[in-house]
Design an enzyme around this catalytic site. Structure first.
Site, PDB file in Angstrom:
ATOM      1  N   LYS A 182     -56.805  52.918 -58.751  1.00 17.18           N
ATOM      2  CA  LYS A 182     -57.703  51.763 -58.712  1.00 17.18           C
ATOM      3  C   LYS A 182     -58.565  51.882 -57.461  1.00 17.18           C
ATOM      4  O   LYS A 182     -58.100  51.662 -56.341  1.00 17.18           O
ATOM      5  CB  LYS A 182     -56.932  50.441 -58.663  1.00 17.18           C
ATOM      6  CG  LYS A 182     -57.889  49.255 -58.872  1.00 17.18           C
ATOM      7  CD  LYS A 182     -57.396  47.957 -58.314  1.00 17.18           C
ATOM      8  CE  LYS A 182     -57.716  47.776 -56.865  1.00 17.18           C
ATOM      9  NZ  LYS A 182     -59.177  47.696 -56.572  1.00 17.18           N
ATOM     10  N   THR A 239     -52.886  43.874 -46.700  1.00 18.53           N
ATOM     11  CA  THR A 239     -52.729  44.264 -48.104  1.00 18.53           C
ATOM     12  C   THR A 239     -51.634  45.316 -48.246  1.00 18.53           C
ATOM     13  O   THR A 239     -50.831  45.268 -49.190  1.00 18.53           O
ATOM     14  CB  THR A 239     -54.071  44.785 -48.660  1.00 18.53           C
ATOM     15  OG1 THR A 239     -55.040  43.744 -48.531  1.00 18.53           O
ATOM     16  CG2 THR A 239     -53.957  45.176 -50.110  1.00 18.53           C
ATOM     17  N   GLU A 258     -51.827  54.005 -45.474  1.00 22.25           N
ATOM     18  CA  GLU A 258     -52.727  54.315 -44.350  1.00 22.25           C
ATOM     19  C   GLU A 258     -53.492  53.035 -44.046  1.00 22.25           C
ATOM     20  O   GLU A 258     -54.311  52.592 -44.849  1.00 22.25           O
ATOM     21  CB  GLU A 258     -53.679  55.453 -44.733  1.00 22.25           C
ATOM     22  CG  GLU A 258     -53.887  56.429 -43.575  1.00 22.25           C
ATOM     23  CD  GLU A 258     -55.298  56.460 -43.062  1.00 22.25           C
ATOM     24  OE1 GLU A 258     -55.549  55.812 -42.025  1.00 22.25           O
ATOM     25  OE2 GLU A 258     -56.145  57.111 -43.700  1.00 22.25           O
ATOM     26  N   CYS A 293     -61.256  53.528 -40.440  1.00 23.62           N
ATOM     27  CA  CYS A 293     -59.934  53.120 -39.937  1.00 23.62           C
ATOM     28  C   CYS A 293     -59.675  53.709 -38.557  1.00 23.62           C
ATOM     29  O   CYS A 293     -59.098  53.048 -37.708  1.00 23.62           O
ATOM     30  CB  CYS A 293     -58.838  53.462 -40.929  1.00 23.62           C
ATOM     31  SG  CYS A 293     -58.784  55.203 -41.357  1.00 23.62           S
ATOM     32  N   GLU A 392     -58.656  44.199 -35.286  1.00 21.59           N
ATOM     33  CA  GLU A 392     -59.473  45.261 -35.878  1.00 21.59           C
ATOM     34  C   GLU A 392     -60.766  44.622 -36.383  1.00 21.59           C
ATOM     35  O   GLU A 392     -60.738  43.676 -37.164  1.00 21.59           O
ATOM     36  CB  GLU A 392     -58.743  45.932 -37.046  1.00 21.59           C
ATOM     37  CG  GLU A 392     -59.533  47.115 -37.580  1.00 21.59           C
ATOM     38  CD  GLU A 392     -58.884  47.810 -38.769  1.00 21.59           C
ATOM     39  OE1 GLU A 392     -58.360  47.109 -39.657  1.00 21.59           O
ATOM     40  OE2 GLU A 392     -58.924  49.052 -38.814  1.00 21.59           O
TER      41      GLU A 392
END
Ligand code: ADP
Length: 493
Positions: A182, A239, A258, A293, A392
């Site tokens: 997905k 998530t 990750e 990231c 972040e």
């Protein structure tokens, strides 16, 4: 100059199941971040569609000849797939760029060849990780046999749509699994084109299926599915944690995560070539507009060079040109969505209210084609508990903290929650290695910042930045489970 006209880019707005595009009434509008216009509508796979895709993958795994093929034959198909991807760069780069933040020039010169080469890297592992012979008693033979999990579920983010898919799918297929992917609902189309090319290369239908939709419905149904034996995810820490919780309840099944980061650039006053270093540090927070990231978002700099370095970084920031992804002069990407842009603004605002000094930037560029373009921003005078240091941001915002001695620098380089990556810049090898040992992060780059293009070095985080690795041998191993075999060949007594 405009490289392509966004209106003319057709997109495969469907799922890809059993070797073909499955269209369905669209429900999710997909916007172009460059001008904030709706480009297409995406269908949303409910639990029944996800089930069809997973069942199809399961069937492909058992009935196609993929699993029975010699590993080198699987490798050859993956290499052919990589060749087709590279040959289709003129189609893939605009398809990638139109609804993402990836400027078409970068997509063509970087993301597309990177995707292809990543698949070639994983192909090389197809026959390299068979298992071990165990040291057991001499009249027995002990073996540890590597086997694929079966169907692997993969969920990817929007920041590097093609590359992220190749990391997840390449490792899983090379290990002999089938994959149901997905992609992010914000950047869903290039994954479908990859799946079409996989079929052309000889990957049997069903071995790589794509389901479209959001996280709550489609992603969750995929994670929970009883035939999905392992999950792999790249995205936010929040998530990732909820996917892990679902994997615990609906399995338990293993998961590779990750996740987020708040990576430090630790600069000592003996660091060579401040001009070059300013380029590295500016690039590490403005590449893809900081929506990376491993963005180097916290500059921790020794006092002796702090001002000279900051001045040079500010000059680099000023030279960037915001623009649409279809413009080849663009050197600063748009922010993925208006919502994300206001999140960045909110953090910068909270940071200022608690005493931070804005050296440049701090808001959105005016004008432009309608998307949100955030000014490269440098914030100094921040304490370790400042919002811009803690959270972040996922935007082109760099904080600066200064230090006196090595111990203080290392202390500041650590982060309470994240441990994804760090850069260390010094001419003193002993100091560099002490910092490497001292920083609790999954990756430490010394006198450089960012991954090299050879794929052999794994990537992944410590602490809340993740579990397990993408890339490297470790990524393939994460897609294998190990069966223990013990054979008694002693003479009958
Ligand atoms: P962002 O907030 O930056 O979009 P997310 O981590 O939420 O990052 O999203 C990354 C991917 O995870 C996307 O493909 C998204 O659809 C998916 N996702 C979001 N929530 C869930 C969930 N509860 N279960 C499974 N997948 C999810």
């Amino acid at each position: 100059m405009q490289v392509f006209d966004p209106q003319t880019i057709p997109v495969p707005a469907g799922h890809f199941i059993g070797g073909r595009l499955v269209t369905d009434a669209g429900r999710i509008p997909v916007r172009r971040p460059s001008d904030n216009r709706v480009h297409a509508e995406l269908p949303l796979a409910d639990a029944a569609t996800v089930d069809a895709a997973v069942q199809d993958a399961w069937r492909a795994l058992r009935t196609s000849d993929w699993a029975r093929r010699a590993p080198r034959e699987r490798a050859r198909v993956l290499r052919r797939w990589a060749d087709l991807i590279e040959a289709d760069v003129r189609g893939l780069a605009p398809l990638e760029a139109v609804c993402s933040t990836r400027p078409v020039r970068d997509a063509g010169a970087g993301d597309v060849p990177f995707t292809a080469e990543g698949l070639r890297f994983f192909a090389e592992y197809a026959d390299k990780l068979g298992g071990d012979v165990a040291a057991t008693r001499p009249d027995h033979l002990g073996m540890v046999v590597a086997e694929p999990y079966g169907v692997v579920g993969a969920i990817t983010p929007w920041n590097f749509p093609l590359v992220m898919v190749s990391w997840k799918v390449g490792a899983a297929l090379a290990a002999g699994n089938a994959v149901v992917l997905k992609p992010s609902e914000l950047t869903p189309f290039s994954a479908v084109r990859l799946a079409e090319l996989a079929i052309e290369a000889g990957v049997p239908p069903g071995m790589f299926n794509v389901v479209q939709g959001d996280g709550q419905t489609t992603g969750d149904a995929l994670t929970r599915h009883p035939l999905v034996a392992k999950m792999t995810f790249t995205g936010s820490t929040r998530t990732g944690a909820s996917i892990m919780a679902a994997c615990a309840v609906h399995g338990p099944k293993p998961v590779t995560l990750e996740l987020g980061g708040k990576s430090a650039q630790l600069v000592f006053d003996d660091a060579p070539d401040l001009d070059r270093l300013a380029g590295i540090i500016a690039g590490a927070i403005t590449g893809n507009a900081g929506q990376v990231c491993v963005a180097g978002s916290r500059l921790i700099v020794q006092r002796g060079v702090a001002e000279a370095l900051v001045e040079r970084i500010v000059a680099r920031f000023a030279a960037l040109r915001p623009g649409a992804t279809w413009d080849d002069a663009t050197t600063l990407a748009p922010i993925i969505s208006a919502g994300q842009a206001s999140r960045i603004l909110d953090i910068v605002e909270r940071s200022r209210q608690t005493g931070a000094e804005l050296r440049c930037g701090g808001g959105l560029f005016d004008g432009g084609p309608g998307g949100a373009y955030f000014q490269p921003t440098l914030i100094s005078g921040v304490a370790a508990d400042n919002a811009a240091v803690q959270e972040e941001i996922f935007g082109p915002v760099l904080t600066v903290q200064t230090f006196g001695d090595e111990e203080e620098g290392l202390e500041l380089a650590g982060h309470a929650n994240y441990g994804l990556a760090a850069g260390v810049h010094t001419a003193d090898i002993g100091r560099a290695l002490r910092a490497m040992r001292g920083i609790s992060a999954g990756t430490v780059w010394i006198n450089r910042y960012g991954r090299s293009a050879d794929f052999v070095i794994p990537t992944g985080g410590y602490h809340q930045s993740g579990i397990g690795k993408d890339l490297g041998r470790q990524a393939v191993e994460a897609n294998l489970r190990f069966k223990s075999v013990l054979i008694d060949f002693s003479e009958p007594r």
